[in-house]
Design a protein around this motif. Structure first.
Motif, mmCIF file in Angstrom:
data_model
loop_
_atom_site.group_PDB
_atom_site.id
_atom_site.type_symbol
_atom_site.label_atom_id
_atom_site.label_comp_id
_atom_site.label_asym_id
_atom_site.label_seq_id
_atom_site.Cartn_x
_atom_site.Cartn_y
_atom_site.Cartn_z
ATOM 1 N N ALA A 139 0.821 -1.209 0.000
ATOM 2 C CA ALA A 139 0.000 0.000 0.000
ATOM 3 C C ALA A 139 0.856 1.261 0.000
ATOM 4 C CB ALA A 139 -0.921 0.002 1.217
ATOM 5 N N GLY A 140 0.452 2.222 -0.789
ATOM 6 C CA GLY A 140 1.181 3.484 -0.829
ATOM 7 C C GLY A 140 0.573 4.556 0.034
ATOM 8 N N ASP A 141 -0.645 4.302 0.534
ATOM 9 C CA ASP A 141 -1.357 5.312 1.301
ATOM 10 C C ASP A 141 -1.536 4.893 2.753
ATOM 11 O OD1 ASP A 141 -3.021 3.183 0.814
ATOM 12 O OD2 ASP A 141 -4.825 4.395 0.492
ATOM 13 N N LEU A 142 -0.581 4.149 3.286
ATOM 14 C CA LEU A 142 -0.729 3.558 4.614
ATOM 15 C C LEU A 142 -0.668 4.634 5.701
ATOM 16 C CD1 LEU A 142 -1.089 0.582 5.443
ATOM 17 C CD2 LEU A 142 1.344 0.548 6.012
ATOM 18 N N PRO A 143 -1.651 4.683 6.598
ATOM 19 C CA PRO A 143 -1.605 5.667 7.683
ATOM 20 C C PRO A 143 -0.520 5.318 8.700
ATOM 21 C CG PRO A 143 -3.504 4.233 7.936
ATOM 22 C CD PRO A 143 -2.900 3.906 6.604
ATOM 23 N N ALA A 144 -0.134 6.304 9.486
ATOM 24 C CA ALA A 144 0.967 6.130 10.447
ATOM 25 C C ALA A 144 0.688 5.009 11.434
ATOM 26 C CB ALA A 144 1.190 7.446 11.197
ATOM 27 N N GLU A 145 -0.578 4.803 11.782
ATOM 28 C CA GLU A 145 -0.935 3.809 12.795
ATOM 29 C C GLU A 145 -0.681 2.370 12.337
ATOM 30 O OE1 GLU A 145 -3.064 7.571 13.606
ATOM 31 O OE2 GLU A 145 -2.757 6.339 11.810
ATOM 32 N N LEU A 146 -0.463 2.165 11.056
ATOM 33 C CA LEU A 146 -0.178 0.822 10.534
ATOM 34 C C LEU A 146 1.285 0.630 10.151
ATOM 35 C CD1 LEU A 146 -3.449 0.636 8.542
ATOM 36 C CD2 LEU A 146 -2.690 -1.268 9.956
ATOM 37 N N LEU A 147 2.071 1.677 10.269
ATOM 38 C CA LEU A 147 3.467 1.594 9.839
ATOM 39 C C LEU A 147 4.297 0.673 10.728
ATOM 40 C CD1 LEU A 147 4.210 5.306 8.856
ATOM 41 C CD2 LEU A 147 3.808 3.351 7.333
ATOM 42 N N ALA A 148 4.004 0.640 12.032
ATOM 43 C CA ALA A 148 4.777 -0.219 12.940
ATOM 44 C C ALA A 148 4.599 -1.684 12.590
ATOM 45 C CB ALA A 148 4.378 0.041 14.391
ATOM 46 N N LEU A 149 3.393 -2.070 12.194
ATOM 47 C CA LEU A 149 3.155 -3.460 11.797
ATOM 48 C C LEU A 149 3.910 -3.780 10.519
ATOM 49 C CD1 LEU A 149 1.794 -6.170 12.104
ATOM 50 C CD2 LEU A 149 -0.233 -5.226 10.967
ATOM 51 N N ARG A 150 3.859 -2.889 9.534
ATOM 52 C CA ARG A 150 4.598 -3.143 8.303
ATOM 53 C C ARG A 150 6.095 -3.235 8.579
ATOM 54 N NH1 ARG A 150 3.329 0.036 2.809
ATOM 55 N NH2 ARG A 150 4.243 1.862 3.827
ATOM 56 N N ALA A 151 6.595 -2.382 9.468
ATOM 57 C CA ALA A 151 8.021 -2.418 9.798
ATOM 58 C C ALA A 151 8.400 -3.739 10.467
ATOM 59 C CB ALA A 151 8.378 -1.243 10.697
ATOM 60 N N ALA A 152 7.535 -4.241 11.341
ATOM 61 C CA ALA A 152 7.818 -5.504 12.029
ATOM 62 C C ALA A 152 7.865 -6.666 11.041
ATOM 63 C CB ALA A 152 6.764 -5.761 13.100
ATOM 64 N N VAL A 153 6.945 -6.686 10.088
ATOM 65 C CA VAL A 153 6.941 -7.745 9.079
ATOM 66 C C VAL A 153 8.158 -7.621 8.167
ATOM 67 C CG1 VAL A 153 5.661 -8.730 7.138
ATOM 68 C CG2 VAL A 153 4.430 -7.953 9.171
ATOM 69 N N THR A 154 8.533 -6.407 7.835
ATOM 70 C CA THR A 154 9.725 -6.180 6.997
ATOM 71 C C THR A 154 10.979 -6.681 7.700
ATOM 72 O OG1 THR A 154 8.728 -4.245 5.934
ATOM 73 C CG2 THR A 154 11.126 -4.422 5.843
ATOM 74 N N ARG A 155 11.126 -6.368 8.994
ATOM 75 C CA ARG A 155 12.299 -6.838 9.756
ATOM 76 C C ARG A 155 12.334 -8.354 9.821
ATOM 77 N NH1 ARG A 155 10.791 -2.589 13.162
ATOM 78 N NH2 ARG A 155 9.790 -4.060 14.598
ATOM 79 N N LEU A 156 11.202 -8.965 10.077
ATOM 80 C CA LEU A 156 11.151 -10.420 10.201
ATOM 81 C C LEU A 156 11.598 -11.099 8.913
ATOM 82 C CD1 LEU A 156 10.297 -12.929 11.856
ATOM 83 C CD2 LEU A 156 7.981 -12.610 10.941
ATOM 84 N N ASN A 157 11.305 -10.482 7.789
ATOM 85 C CA ASN A 157 11.634 -11.069 6.488
ATOM 86 C C ASN A 157 12.924 -10.509 5.892
ATOM 87 O OD1 ASN A 157 9.212 -12.891 5.506
ATOM 88 N ND2 ASN A 157 8.312 -11.154 6.609
ATOM 89 N N GLY A 158 13.702 -9.811 6.708
ATOM 90 C CA GLY A 158 14.989 -9.299 6.252
ATOM 91 C C GLY A 158 14.886 -8.332 5.097
ATOM 92 N N GLY A 159 13.766 -7.635 5.007
ATOM 93 C CA GLY A 159 13.578 -6.685 3.927
ATOM 94 C C GLY A 159 13.070 -7.292 2.635
ATOM 95 N N GLY A 160 12.929 -8.606 2.610
ATOM 96 C CA GLY A 160 12.444 -9.273 1.407
ATOM 97 C C GLY A 160 10.943 -9.451 1.411
ATOM 98 N N PRO A 161 10.400 -10.252 0.502
ATOM 99 C CA PRO A 161 8.962 -10.501 0.445
ATOM 100 C C PRO A 161 8.440 -11.086 1.753
ATOM 101 C CG PRO A 161 10.052 -11.313 -1.536
ATOM 102 C CD PRO A 161 11.136 -10.945 -0.574
ATOM 103 N N ALA A 162 7.187 -10.823 2.052
ATOM 104 C CA ALA A 162 6.601 -11.248 3.330
ATOM 105 C C ALA A 162 6.215 -12.724 3.282
ATOM 106 C CB ALA A 162 5.391 -10.385 3.651
ATOM 107 N N ARG A 163 7.198 -13.574 3.507
ATOM 108 C CA ARG A 163 6.938 -15.017 3.542
ATOM 109 C C ARG A 163 6.639 -15.500 4.957
ATOM 110 N NH1 ARG A 163 11.252 -14.912 -0.387
ATOM 111 N NH2 ARG A 163 10.447 -15.527 -2.436
#
Length: 271
Positions: A67-91
């Motif tokens: 999503a390109g229009d993600l509100p600030a309140e959802l950014l922490a979740l996206r960041a957590a998933v990104t870290r878990l996947n080492g910056g790659g696709p969300a597997r």
């Protein structure tokens, strides 16, 4: 129980619950004691057979990550998933245990309850990196209140699969016991939204428990016409910190608007 969250990990309901949880954890005073009554296995493989078969993750976290229009309140979740996947696709997708453990401070503690032996074994392994996080194979309803420090800051997540007929009743009983034992405990309950009669009945029972005002967030993904489907989800918070209503509104608005089908978001307070 037959319920397996691997089929549903990363779906719209997880996005609402986990985004709210991360925002709630960030607002809580420290040191903090966290108890999770139905923790699950803690880590989910979105490339596995269950997730691929249901397609719920791709329709949920898959859409959020792009999503390109993600509100600030959802950014922490996206960041957590990104870290878990080492910056790659969300597997891989983190359940509440990994999100909570990752948010713990030095003086905080976390008890994750999981009654099913196979899931508890996986949960124990998932929490190995965090010394202040503990997985126990026990009934979370029974454990929640008894493990709370009467004077300390606490957060309790009640998130059953609602497979048993008494889950709604036991949620209310746990809410009452937790708030009576700990004067500062914050409680967040996740519920499915299938039909209004069941949900309204639960809210009335929770009000009758006498725990004070309840902050309620509804993410209705579609009109509640078919009680055999999960048409949305709801969060019920007791002793919610200041600012949570606006946070929940933003989370539910985006989830319903981006992923729903003619639904609506509603945030309100029950006495």
């Amino acid at each position: 129980m037959n319920y397996r969250h691997a089929f549903h990990a990363g779906n719209f309901a997880d996005l609402v619950k986990h985004a709210a949880l991360l925002n709630l954890l960030a607002r809580m005073p420290r040191p903090l004691s966290v108890i999770d009554t139905h923790a699950g296995r803690g880590l989910y493989d979105l490339s596995g057979e269950e997730a691929q078969r249901s397609g719920e993750a791709q329709a949920g976290i898959g859409q959020l990550m792009q999503a390109g229009d993600l509100p600030a309140e959802l950014l922490a979740l996206r960041a957590a998933v990104t870290r878990l996947n080492g910056g790659g696709p969300a597997r891989l997708y983190p359940g509440s245990p990994l999100l909570i453990a990752g948010a713990l401070g030095k003086g905080d503690s976390y008890v994750a309850c999981e009654l099913r032996p196979e899931e508890h074994s996986a949960l124990t392994q998932a929490l190995t990196p965090w010394r202040n996080a503990q997985a126990i194979c026990a009934d979370g309803y029974a454990e929640a209140a008894s493990r709370l420090d009467r004077e300390g800051e606490a957060l309790v997540l009640i998130d059953p699969p609602f497979e048993k007929s008494d889950d709604y009743r036991r949620c209310v009983e746990a809410l009452k016991a937790i708030t009576r034992r700990s004067p500062r405990a914050v409680v967040m309950i996740w519920l499915p939204l299938k039909d209004l009669e069941t949900f309204d009945s639960f809210v009335r029972d929770a009000e009758d428990a006498g725990v004070g005002p309840l902050l309620i967030a509804e993410a209705r993904m579609r009109p509640l016409r078919d009680p055999m489907k999960m048409n949305g989800c709801a969060l019920v918070l007791a002793r919610a910190p200041d600012g949570m209503a606006q946070t929940l509104q933003s989370i539910c608005d985006w989830t319903v608007g981006a992923l729903g089908q003619g639904g609506a978001a509603r945030i309100w307070t029950a006495a």
